[in-house]
Design a protein around this motif. Structure first.
Motif, PDB file in Angstrom:
ATOM      1  N   MET A   1       0.847  -1.191   0.000  1.00 18.46           N
ATOM      2  CA  MET A   1       0.000   0.000   0.000  1.00 18.46           C
ATOM      3  C   MET A   1       0.886   1.246   0.000  1.00 18.46           C
ATOM      4  O   MET A   1       1.823   1.335   0.793  1.00 18.46           O
ATOM      5  CB  MET A   1      -0.898  -0.002   1.236  1.00 18.46           C
ATOM      6  CG  MET A   1      -1.958   1.108   1.241  1.00 18.46           C
ATOM      7  SD  MET A   1      -2.866   1.184   2.806  1.00 18.46           S
ATOM      8  CE  MET A   1      -3.416  -0.505   3.004  1.00 18.46           C
ATOM      9  N   ASP A   2       0.594   2.201  -0.900  1.00 20.23           N
ATOM     10  CA  ASP A   2       1.405   3.414  -0.932  1.00 20.23           C
ATOM     11  C   ASP A   2       0.977   4.368   0.169  1.00 20.23           C
ATOM     12  O   ASP A   2      -0.071   4.184   0.816  1.00 20.23           O
ATOM     13  CB  ASP A   2       1.329   4.079  -2.305  1.00 20.23           C
ATOM     14  CG  ASP A   2      -0.094   4.468  -2.704  1.00 20.23           C
ATOM     15  OD1 ASP A   2      -0.973   4.509  -1.816  1.00 20.23           O
ATOM     16  OD2 ASP A   2      -0.321   4.722  -3.898  1.00 20.23           O
ATOM     17  N   ALA A   3       1.807   5.405   0.404  1.00 17.48           N
ATOM     18  CA  ALA A   3       1.577   6.317   1.528  1.00 17.48           C
ATOM     19  C   ALA A   3       0.221   7.017   1.463  1.00 17.48           C
ATOM     20  O   ALA A   3      -0.500   7.066   2.471  1.00 17.48           O
ATOM     21  CB  ALA A   3       2.713   7.327   1.612  1.00 17.48           C
ATOM     22  N   PRO A   4      -0.202   7.598   0.325  1.00 17.43           N
ATOM     23  CA  PRO A   4      -1.512   8.258   0.277  1.00 17.43           C
ATOM     24  C   PRO A   4      -2.655   7.315   0.619  1.00 17.43           C
ATOM     25  O   PRO A   4      -3.595   7.700   1.336  1.00 17.43           O
ATOM     26  CB  PRO A   4      -1.598   8.763  -1.165  1.00 17.43           C
ATOM     27  CG  PRO A   4      -0.183   8.917  -1.600  1.00 17.43           C
ATOM     28  CD  PRO A   4       0.548   7.791  -0.946  1.00 17.43           C
ATOM     29  N   ALA A   5      -2.577   6.079   0.143  1.00 22.58           N
ATOM     30  CA  ALA A   5      -3.643   5.116   0.438  1.00 22.58           C
ATOM     31  C   ALA A   5      -3.655   4.769   1.925  1.00 22.58           C
ATOM     32  O   ALA A   5      -4.726   4.643   2.540  1.00 22.58           O
ATOM     33  CB  ALA A   5      -3.451   3.859  -0.408  1.00 22.58           C
ATOM     34  N   GLU A  65       0.879  -3.898   8.039  1.00 25.89           N
ATOM     35  CA  GLU A  65       0.595  -4.456   6.716  1.00 25.89           C
ATOM     36  C   GLU A  65       1.321  -3.687   5.618  1.00 25.89           C
ATOM     37  O   GLU A  65       1.668  -4.251   4.574  1.00 25.89           O
ATOM     38  CB  GLU A  65      -0.909  -4.443   6.466  1.00 25.89           C
ATOM     39  CG  GLU A  65      -1.678  -5.431   7.344  1.00 25.89           C
ATOM     40  CD  GLU A  65      -3.179  -5.246   7.239  1.00 25.89           C
ATOM     41  OE1 GLU A  65      -3.618  -4.256   6.583  1.00 25.89           O
ATOM     42  OE2 GLU A  65      -3.926  -6.070   7.816  1.00 25.89           O
ATOM     43  N   SER A  66       1.577  -2.392   5.853  1.00 28.63           N
ATOM     44  CA  SER A  66       2.260  -1.550   4.856  1.00 28.63           C
ATOM     45  C   SER A  66       3.745  -1.418   5.135  1.00 28.63           C
ATOM     46  O   SER A  66       4.431  -0.658   4.448  1.00 28.63           O
ATOM     47  CB  SER A  66       1.614  -0.159   4.827  1.00 28.63           C
ATOM     48  OG  SER A  66       0.251  -0.239   4.467  1.00 28.63           O
ATOM     49  N   SER A  67       4.244  -2.128   6.169  1.00 27.75           N
ATOM     50  CA  SER A  67       5.665  -2.053   6.568  1.00 27.75           C
ATOM     51  C   SER A  67       6.089  -0.615   6.860  1.00 27.75           C
ATOM     52  O   SER A  67       7.182  -0.173   6.483  1.00 27.75           O
ATOM     53  CB  SER A  67       6.557  -2.659   5.476  1.00 27.75           C
ATOM     54  OG  SER A  67       6.255  -4.017   5.285  1.00 27.75           O
ATOM     55  N   VAL A  68       5.217   0.129   7.532  1.00 25.25           N
ATOM     56  CA  VAL A  68       5.500   1.504   7.928  1.00 25.25           C
ATOM     57  C   VAL A  68       5.787   1.534   9.428  1.00 25.25           C
ATOM     58  O   VAL A  68       5.001   1.028  10.232  1.00 25.25           O
ATOM     59  CB  VAL A  68       4.316   2.444   7.602  1.00 25.25           C
ATOM     60  CG1 VAL A  68       4.527   3.821   8.219  1.00 25.25           C
ATOM     61  CG2 VAL A  68       4.159   2.567   6.082  1.00 25.25           C
TER      62      VAL A  68
END
Length: 432
Positions: A1-5, A65-68
Motif C-alpha cells: 500500500m502506498d503512503a496516500p492510500a 501491513e504496509s511495513s511503515v
C-alpha cells in the motif's frame, strides 16, 4: 500500500482531523517532531491521534501491513530523543494525547485505571479529588503522560519511598506490534497464573508494544508532610544524612534529592521568581528532604527535628530551613523541579541520566569531574538527582566563552564516553 492510500485508511479509522499530514503546509508538526531540548527534529509521514485502544490496534495493524514504522509518543518530554521520528519522512508518529480518561477509581482496592495519554498532573488532581494520592512526581508532570512514565519506568522525586513506576503498576493494556490487544488490567497484587508480561512492557519504551491504559496503585493521603532544605558540606555528608534519615524515619522518608551548587545557581539565574534558601553560603551541595506521617503533624515534627539535630551534630548539615506552609513546600520542590528547565535555558549541554550504587556516588563524582576538567577545561558540571535510588543527572555545560553547538559537535562524543565509562566501571549504568 502506498503512503496516500495508507493515510486515507488511517483517516477512516481515527477521523481525518486526527491525521496531521506532512504535506499539509497549514499544520506545524514541530511539537511532535522535535525533542524537548530542541536539539533534534525528525520528519514524520503523519501524526496520527487515535481516541481509543481499538483505534490504536487498527492503526498499528494497517501500518504493519504496509511495513511503515510507528513511533509511539506521549507528552514528548523525554530527553533521550526516543519519542521523535527519524528524518526519512516515512514513519508514523502515534500520539496518545487524546486517550486521557480516568476510567475507574476503586477506593477499596486502592487502584485507579487510567488511559496512557492522561497527563501526570491531571491524574494527580483526579486522585486527590477522590481523597487519595499517587506518589510518582517529576518536573515534567504538567506535560508528561502516564504511558510515557511507564514506558520509561520513570522514577521521580518520591522513589526512595514508593519505588519506580514499575512498583506502582498492577496491570496494563497494550497493543502489540501486530495490532493485537493484550489486556492485563487487573488490580491484583498477587497473580501467579503465568508470566508477568507487564514487567516486560514497562521500561521497553514502546519497542515491544504500545501501552494504552494501566491500573495503578494509589495511597491514602498522609496526615502531614514536612519538608526541609539543607546545606551539605560534601557529597559524602549527603550519603551520611541519607543513612541517618533512613534509620530515624524508616518508611516515613518519602523524598531525598541532592543538588550541586552550580545546578541550583542555574535556577537562581534563569528562574528568577524563585527564592533559593541559604544560597549565600559556600556549601557545594543542597538536599531537599521530605517525610510523610500517617499519625499527626506533632509526631512528624518531633521525629524530623530530632533527625536534623542529630545530623547537625554529626556535621552532615551546616544549616537548614523547614517549610512552614504548603506554599513553602511547593516553592522548595519547584526549585528542584526547575533544574532541567534552567539547565536547558543555559544552553545545549551533554546530558547524562545514570545510576550507580549509592555507596559509589562520591567516588564517581570525584573521578569523573577530575577526568572531565582535565580533558575539557572550562566545562561546568551540574549534577543532581534522586540520591535514595542512586539516580544521578550529570550534565556537562560548555565553557562560557565557547559556542555550545560548535563545542558539543566537536567534543560531545568524548564527553559521553568519559561519563559512561566511569559509571560502568563502578558497576553502574548509562541509562537510568
Amino acid at each position: 500500500m502506498d503512503a496516500p492510500a495508507l493515510l486515507q485508511q488511517l483517516a477512516q479509522v481515527v477521523g481525518s482531523a486526527n491525521v496531521l499530514r506532512q504535506d499539509d503546509a497549514s499544520i506545524d508538526l514541530s511539537a511532535w517532531e522535535q525533542d524537548w531540548r530542541g536539539r533534534t527534529r525528525g520528519r514524520a509521514l503523519a501524526i496520527v491521534r487515535p481516541g481509543s485502544t481499538q483505534e490504536v490496534a487498527q492503526v498499528v495493524k494497517l501500518c504493519a501491513e504496509s511495513s511503515v514504522s510507528v513511533v509511539p509518543q506521549g507528552g514528548n518530554t523525554g530527553l533521550a530523543e526516543g519519542a521523535i521520528p527519524d528524518s526519512t519522512g516515512t514513519q508514523i508518529v502515534l500520539s496518545l494525547g487524546r486517550m486521557k480518561a480516568v476510567r475507574h477509581i476503586d477506593p477499596a482496592n486502592l487502584t485507579v485505571t487510567v488511559e496512557a495519554g492522561c497527563v501526570l498532573e491531571t491524574f494527580h488532581e483526579a486522585v486527590e479529588n477522590a481523597g487519595f494520592m499517587f506518589p510518582l512526581s517529576m518536573g515534567s508532570k504538567g506535560s508528561c503522560t502516564i504511558g510515557g512514565n511507564l514506558a520509561t519506568n520513570a522514577g521521580g522525586t518520591q522513589v526512595v519511598r514508593y519505588g519506580n513506576a514499575r512498583n506502582l503498576c498492577l496491570g496494563l493494556e497494550v497493543v502489540t506490534a501486530q495490532g493485537e490487544i493484550w489486556s492485563g488490567l487487573n488490580g491484583l497484587r498477587k497473580n501467579n497464573t503465568g508470566y508477568d508480561l507487564r514487567d516486560l512492557f514497562i521500561g521497553s519504551e514502546g519497542t515491544l508494544g504500545i501501552i494504552t491504559a494501566a491500573t495503578l496503585q494509589i495511597y491514602p493521603q498522609p496526615a502531614t508532610r514536612l519538608t526541609t532544605w539543607a546545606c551539605i558540606p560534601s557529597i559524602e555528608h549527603a550519603l551520611e544524612l541519607l543513612a541517618l534519615a533512613q534509620r530515624h524515619l524508616s518508611a516515613g522518608l518519602t523524598g531525598f534529592e541532592v543538588m550541586g551548587r552550580f545546578a541550583v545557581s542555574l535556577v537562581r539565574q534563569h528562574i528568577s521568581h524563585l527564592r533559593i534558601p541559604l544560597f549565600e553560603g559556600q556549601e557545594p551541595y543542597f538536599v531537599l528532604m521530605e517525610i510523610s506521617d500517617a499519625e499527626s503533624e506533632a509526631h512528624a515534627r518531633e521525629c524530623f527535628e530530632r533527625l536534623l539535630e542529630t545530623a547537625i551534630e554529626a556535621g552532615c548539615i551546616t544549616d537548614a530551613v523547614i517549610a512552614e506552609s504548603l506554599a513553602q513546600v511547593r516553592e522548595l520542590w519547584e526549585i528542584r523541579e526547575s533544574i532541567p528547565l534552567a539547565a536547558y535555558q543555559e544552553g545545549v549541554m551533554a546530558a547524562h541520566d545514570i545510576a550507580l550504587l549509592i555507596s559509589n556516588i562520591p567516588l564517581f563524582i570525584a573521578q569523573t569531574e577530575e577526568a572531565i576538567q582535565s580533558q575539557f577545561p572550562g566545562t561546568r558540571i551540574s549534577n543532581f538527582g534522586h540520591l535514595g535510588d542512586g539516580n544521578l543527572h550529570y550534565n556537562v555545560h560548555v565553557p562560557v566563552n565557547e559556542t555550545p553547538a560548535a563545542y558539543l559537535a566537536q567534543h560531545e562524543e568524548a564527553i559521553r564516553r568519559t561519563v559512561y565509562d566511569a559509571a560502568v566501571k563502578l558497576g553502574g549504568t548509562f541509562s537510568a
